[in-house]
Design a protein around this motif. Sequence first.
Motif, PDB file in Angstrom:
ATOM      1  N   ILE A  71       0.844  -1.202   0.000  1.00  0.00           N
ATOM      2  CA  ILE A  71       0.000   0.000   0.000  1.00  0.00           C
ATOM      3  C   ILE A  71       0.878   1.250   0.000  1.00  0.00           C
ATOM      4  CG2 ILE A  71      -1.621   1.351   1.412  1.00  0.00           C
ATOM      5  CD1 ILE A  71      -2.925  -1.410   2.160  1.00  0.00           C
ATOM      6  N   GLY A  72       1.920   1.248   0.802  1.00  0.00           N
ATOM      7  CA  GLY A  72       2.830   2.389   0.848  1.00  0.00           C
ATOM      8  C   GLY A  72       3.537   2.638  -0.477  1.00  0.00           C
ATOM      9  N   GLY A  73       3.781   1.586  -1.238  1.00  0.00           N
ATOM     10  CA  GLY A  73       4.487   1.720  -2.503  1.00  0.00           C
ATOM     11  C   GLY A  73       3.590   1.894  -3.717  1.00  0.00           C
ATOM     12  N   ALA A  74       2.280   1.939  -3.499  1.00  0.00           N
ATOM     13  CA  ALA A  74       1.350   2.114  -4.619  1.00  0.00           C
ATOM     14  C   ALA A  74       1.504   3.508  -5.214  1.00  0.00           C
ATOM     15  CB  ALA A  74      -0.089   1.901  -4.152  1.00  0.00           C
ATOM     16  N   PRO A  75       1.232   3.659  -6.498  1.00  0.00           N
ATOM     17  CA  PRO A  75       1.335   4.988  -7.123  1.00  0.00           C
ATOM     18  C   PRO A  75       0.399   5.997  -6.455  1.00  0.00           C
ATOM     19  CG  PRO A  75       0.933   3.270  -8.770  1.00  0.00           C
ATOM     20  CD  PRO A  75       0.793   2.630  -7.432  1.00  0.00           C
ATOM     21  N   ASP A  76       0.786   7.254  -6.486  1.00  0.00           N
ATOM     22  CA  ASP A  76      -0.048   8.311  -5.900  1.00  0.00           C
ATOM     23  C   ASP A  76      -1.424   8.381  -6.548  1.00  0.00           C
ATOM     24  OD1 ASP A  76       1.956   9.011  -4.136  1.00  0.00           O
ATOM     25  OD2 ASP A  76       2.715  10.645  -5.401  1.00  0.00           O
TER      26      ASP A  76
END
Length: 191
Positions: A71-76
């Motif tokens: 989730i933290g690394g998902a695209p903005d």
Amino acid sequence: MARWEPNARERLVRAAIDLFAEQGYDATTVNEIAERAGGLTKTTFFRHFSDKREVLYAGQELHGRIVSDAIGGAPDSATPLQMVASAVDELAAVFTEDRREMAGKLRKVIAESAELQERAAFKRAALVGAMTAALRERRVPELVAELAAELGTRAFYGAFGRWAVAEDPRTLVEHARQAFGELRAAMSELE
């Protein structure tokens, strides 16, 4: 197998699940688990697990980190559901084909024990909590984060249940994507 051989934790998990499936959770002792794991000792067991119940939930912390990192690394530009879908994919990918048989046994063992069902509910809640916290870190509003996390967790566990007993060659990731799609379709029917 000698006591010093590597992978004691994994061997203990596999031995416990096999024994629980063969003779029941309540009838299985820690000593039996340790012995089945290749002649390990009770002391070795307790270095890895606080009790025999916990052996079934090995990896719970890792699962929380996997979904949080995804989730933290998902695209903005990702929506909360897209972030959660990515997290479910990452978590499902951990469960390789060699774990399918063990997963089926695990589900049966849990279904036969109220104590283990209670612990499984706690594990499920922890996964929801990890996803919710990661979404909140991404500034997703609390209610939206909770709902997305609940849906993702429901998709994962639904897929896991199918995959554990399935005779088709699809991976858990493929089952998870199908389950997530079914939930999205069901949500569109709510209004």
